[in-house]
Design a protein around this motif. Structure first.
Motif, short mmCIF file in Angstrom:
data_model
loop_
_atom_site.label_atom_id
_atom_site.label_comp_id
_atom_site.label_asym_id
_atom_site.label_seq_id
_atom_site.Cartn_x
_atom_site.Cartn_y
_atom_site.Cartn_z
N GLY A 460 -57.40 -7.46 80.36
CA GLY A 460 -56.55 -8.39 81.08
C GLY A 460 -57.23 -9.69 81.47
N GLN A 461 -58.53 -9.76 81.29
CA GLN A 461 -59.26 -10.99 81.58
C GLN A 461 -58.68 -12.11 80.72
N ALA A 462 -58.52 -13.30 81.30
CA ALA A 462 -58.02 -14.47 80.56
C ALA A 462 -56.52 -14.43 80.27
N LEU A 463 -55.84 -13.47 80.88
CA LEU A 463 -54.39 -13.39 80.71
C LEU A 463 -53.74 -13.41 82.08
N PHE A 464 -52.54 -13.97 82.15
CA PHE A 464 -51.78 -13.92 83.40
C PHE A 464 -51.06 -12.58 83.44
N ASP A 465 -51.44 -11.75 84.39
CA ASP A 465 -50.84 -10.42 84.50
C ASP A 465 -49.39 -10.57 84.99
N VAL A 466 -48.49 -9.91 84.30
CA VAL A 466 -47.09 -9.94 84.72
C VAL A 466 -46.82 -8.61 85.42
N THR A 467 -46.43 -8.67 86.67
CA THR A 467 -46.34 -7.43 87.46
C THR A 467 -44.94 -7.20 88.03
N ASN A 468 -44.01 -8.14 87.76
CA ASN A 468 -42.68 -8.03 88.35
C ASN A 468 -41.61 -7.75 87.32
N GLY A 469 -40.72 -6.84 87.64
CA GLY A 469 -39.52 -6.65 86.84
C GLY A 469 -39.59 -5.48 85.89
N CYS A 470 -38.41 -5.02 85.49
CA CYS A 470 -38.28 -3.88 84.58
C CYS A 470 -37.44 -4.33 83.40
N HIS A 471 -37.59 -3.63 82.28
CA HIS A 471 -36.72 -3.98 81.15
C HIS A 471 -35.57 -2.99 81.05
N LEU A 472 -34.64 -3.30 80.15
CA LEU A 472 -33.41 -2.51 80.11
C LEU A 472 -33.57 -1.28 79.22
N SER A 473 -32.63 -0.37 79.34
CA SER A 473 -32.63 0.85 78.51
C SER A 473 -31.23 1.46 78.52
N CYS A 474 -31.16 2.78 78.48
CA CYS A 474 -29.87 3.47 78.36
C CYS A 474 -28.99 3.28 79.60
N LEU A 475 -27.74 3.00 79.36
CA LEU A 475 -26.79 2.91 80.46
C LEU A 475 -26.20 4.29 80.70
N ASP A 476 -27.02 5.16 81.25
CA ASP A 476 -26.50 6.50 81.54
C ASP A 476 -26.84 6.85 82.99
N GLU A 477 -26.39 8.00 83.41
CA GLU A 477 -26.59 8.35 84.83
C GLU A 477 -28.05 8.53 85.18
N GLN A 478 -28.79 9.10 84.22
CA GLN A 478 -30.19 9.42 84.53
C GLN A 478 -31.04 8.19 84.77
N VAL A 479 -30.97 7.21 83.85
CA VAL A 479 -31.87 6.05 84.02
C VAL A 479 -31.13 4.78 84.45
N GLN A 480 -29.82 4.78 84.32
CA GLN A 480 -28.99 3.67 84.80
C GLN A 480 -29.45 2.29 84.33
N GLY A 481 -29.75 2.24 83.04
CA GLY A 481 -30.05 0.94 82.44
C GLY A 481 -31.47 0.46 82.64
N LYS A 482 -32.29 1.26 83.31
CA LYS A 482 -33.66 0.82 83.59
C LYS A 482 -34.65 1.55 82.70
N GLY A 483 -35.53 0.79 82.06
CA GLY A 483 -36.56 1.39 81.22
C GLY A 483 -37.87 1.48 81.99
#
Ligand SMILES: *[C@@H]1O[C@H](CO)[C@@H](O)[C@H](O)[C@H]1NC(C)=O
Ligand SMILES: *[C@@H]1O[C@H](CO)[C@@H](O)[C@H](O)[C@H]1NC(C)=O
Ligand SMILES: *[C@@H]1O[C@H](CO)[C@@H](O)[C@H](O)[C@H]1NC(C)=O
Ligand SMILES: *[C@@H]1O[C@H](CO)[C@@H](O)[C@H](O)[C@H]1NC(C)=O
Ligand SMILES: *[C@@H]1O[C@H](CO)[C@@H](O)[C@H](O)[C@H]1NC(C)=O
Length: 510
Positions: A460-483
């Motif tokens: 990670g040296q020399a890179l801007f670490d991205v630490t915020n946010g989630c990406h999308l996934s299945c729109l179902d009850e278990q994960v509700q669109g969150k990956g």
């Protein structure tokens, strides 16, 4: 003249041989047989020798701590290393001859193992989504900054002096699916957005035929942006003519590369398919071709995809995430996407929720990333999606990221805003690597080649670490669109983060 018919004989033979294990993915329906007059182009690939040795050697030439680092092979050396055995060649020749196909029809170039016949027993990519681009979000009222070269160059700390200066350096983008770049759009783009840094406004070489169709957003995006970060660097476009909706183009493209001794050092590709729509044999073979490129010192960068973790219905009630190939190959560098926290200001970057990422179900986790991935799995254990959604033994991606949200692109002479996707971030990172390659060449150092082993050693040296946010996934009850969610250090959403050019240059010039 007879070749056409004979091809069809083979086609039906092979179809019969493969049909028993042909998986028909959901969303596809078997509608019947192909018209017997339909022409098909077949690619026969022969089993190569020493693939394990090739893999081992690639590990050594890409490992900065190895005495073999940067000691790349020439095309001739690679060909000699993996050349199919006499027996393999003989068996395949006889098999073809038994269908009346004589040597005069056969390739005089390389022999490829009959491991898979590209374009025949696989299903075509489903829709344009396989080109990772043009998720054009709706314009919101009011001002919009958007991303254009000056924004990228500022965010990644490029000064006007950070342009290519080495004569022997070059970079390329590959286009498929009837996407053509337009020289006039590129010139227009550079006249509008190319202020403040030395750059080129023409592509030096087009390999393949440029169709006459309209310029595609994808092709325009790739060319315009690799030439903005990799400014003043000779740029090539590899273009696959004809229709490819029923043909997976990667193998043909890699075969082309494996027949050219002088190639650009960096190639960026913004196309991909769901892993589960491709055969394992096909992916393995393409992956071997990636290794053959890597051992020559060529860097291959692929977009991570625009569907987050993706979603696949595995049963009536059961879902899992859906990895994308070639993003999931352990021998390419996969690029995810971010957006600016505040799009009106030069703020830090957060996850772009579309950023493709996850774990392969085909390729096992390569050594270079084991500790980074395990650290993520451990630190996020309490908040990970259910284990049934992903395969922790697989190659995890992406490796790195860059802005992917709200780009300006010139298409058919018009500047178009709100173009988003990891197909934007991929050429941006490609251009930066080309700049670093150029600096290395000027110092008499070998080019970076397959970057991942070295990238993961930077931690990670020399890179801007991205630490915020989630990406999308299945729109179902278990994960509700969150990956998956971004986290400090490596994560399967934005990899190690985004490049801080001067710091990365220093780290990679060492
Ligand atoms: C490329 O293929 C041609 C035959 O199609 C062959 O003659 C030539 O030697 C090959 N070049 C390389 C560099 O492999
Ligand atoms: C690079 O950019 C970041 C944020 O945009 C800034 O904090 C940093 O000081 C800049 N310069 C260097 C050399 O890293
Ligand atoms: C652009 O690249 C060429 C080499 O291809 C070099 O001679 C020239 O100095 C470069 N321009 C700048 C501004 O560095
Ligand atoms: C470019 O490559 C050629 C051939 O490999 C070599 O002779 C020449 O010195 C190189 N030029 C530079 C500026 O590195
Ligand atoms: C998980 O990934 C491995 C490769 O690392 C593969 O062999 C295995 O089949 C995968 N499992 C599933 C359920 O897909």
């Amino acid at each position: 003249r007879n070749l056409k018919q004979r091809r069809l004989v083979i086609a039906s033979h092979v179809t019969a041989a493969f049909s028993s294990n042909l998986r028909i993915p959901e969303e596809w329906t078997h509608v019947g047989k192909v018209d017997p007059k339909e022409e098909l182009q077949l690619t026969f690939v022969l089993k190569q020798q020493n693939v394990e040795l090739l893999e081992k050697m690639l590990g050594l030439v890409s490992d900065p701590d190895s005495a073999h680092y940067g000691k790349y092979l020439t095309l001739e050396e690679v060909s000699a290393l993996v050349r199919p055995s006499e027996l393999t060649q003989k068996v395949v020749r006889h098999w073809l001859q038994s269908y009346g196909i004589t040597n005069s029809y056969l390739f005089k170039k390389q022999w490829f193992f009959l491991l898979n016949i590209g374009g025949l027993h696989r299903l075509p990519p489903k829709r344009q989504k396989d080109v990772f681009n043009r998720k054009q979000s709706q314009p919101k009222a009011g001002l919009h900054l958007g991303v254009y070269p000056a924004v990228l160059r500022a965010r990644y700390n490029l000064t006007s002096a950070d342009v290519g200066t080495s004569q022997n350096n070059s970079q390329a983008v590959a286009q498929f699916l009837e996407q053509y770049y337009s020289p006039a759009d590129l010139a227009e783009f550079m006249s509008i957005f190319g202020r403040g840094f030395q750059h080129l406004s023409v592509v030096d070489r087009v390999v393949g035929s440029q169709g006459r169709g309209k310029a595609g957003v994808e092709a325009s995006l790739d060319v315009q942006y690799i030439m903005s970060t990799g400014a003043n660097i000779s740029t090539w476009v590899f273009t696959n003519p004809g229709r490819h909706e029923s043909q997976e183009p990667f193998l043909q493209w890699m075969i082309l590369l494996s027949n050219m001794s002088d190639l650009p050092w960096v190639h960026t590709i913004s196309y991909g398919d769901d892993e589960d729509s491709l055969s394992t044999a096909y992916m393995m073979r393409v992956n071997t071709e990636f290794m053959k490129a890597g051992i020559r010192g060529i860097s291959l960068l692929f977009a991570s995809g625009d569907s987050g973790a993706g979603c696949r219905h595995v049963g009536t009630t059961q879902n899992s995430f859906r990895p994308s190939f070639p993003a999931s190959s352990p021998y390419v560098t996969t690029v995810g996407g971010t957006s600016l926290k505040n799009p009106f200001k030069m703020t830090y970057e957060v996850t772009d929720y579309i950023s493709g990422g996850g774990f392969s179900n085909v390729f096992k986790m390569p050594d270079y990333q084991v500790s980074a991935v395990n650290a993520y799995l451990k630190s996020m254990a309490a908040s990970l999606p259910p284990q049934s959604y992903f395969n922790t033994s697989g190659r995890a991606y992406p490796d790195i990221a860059a802005l992917s949200h709200n780009y300006w692109v010139v298409v058919n002479r018009v500047p178009v805003p709100w173009v988003s996707g990891t197909s934007a971030s991929t050429p941006v990172v490609g251009g930066l690597l080309s700049l670093i390659n150029g600096q290395r060449l000027l110092k008499g150092l070998p080019v970076l080649g397959f970057l991942n082993p070295r990238l993961y050693k930077l931690k990670g040296q020399a890179l801007f670490d991205v630490t915020n946010g989630c990406h999308l996934s299945c729109l179902d009850e278990q994960v509700q669109g969150k990956g998956f969610c971004a986290a400090p250090s490596w994560d399967p959403v934005t990899g190690w983060g985004t490049p801080n050019y001067p710091a990365l240059l220093t780290a990679l010039l060492a």
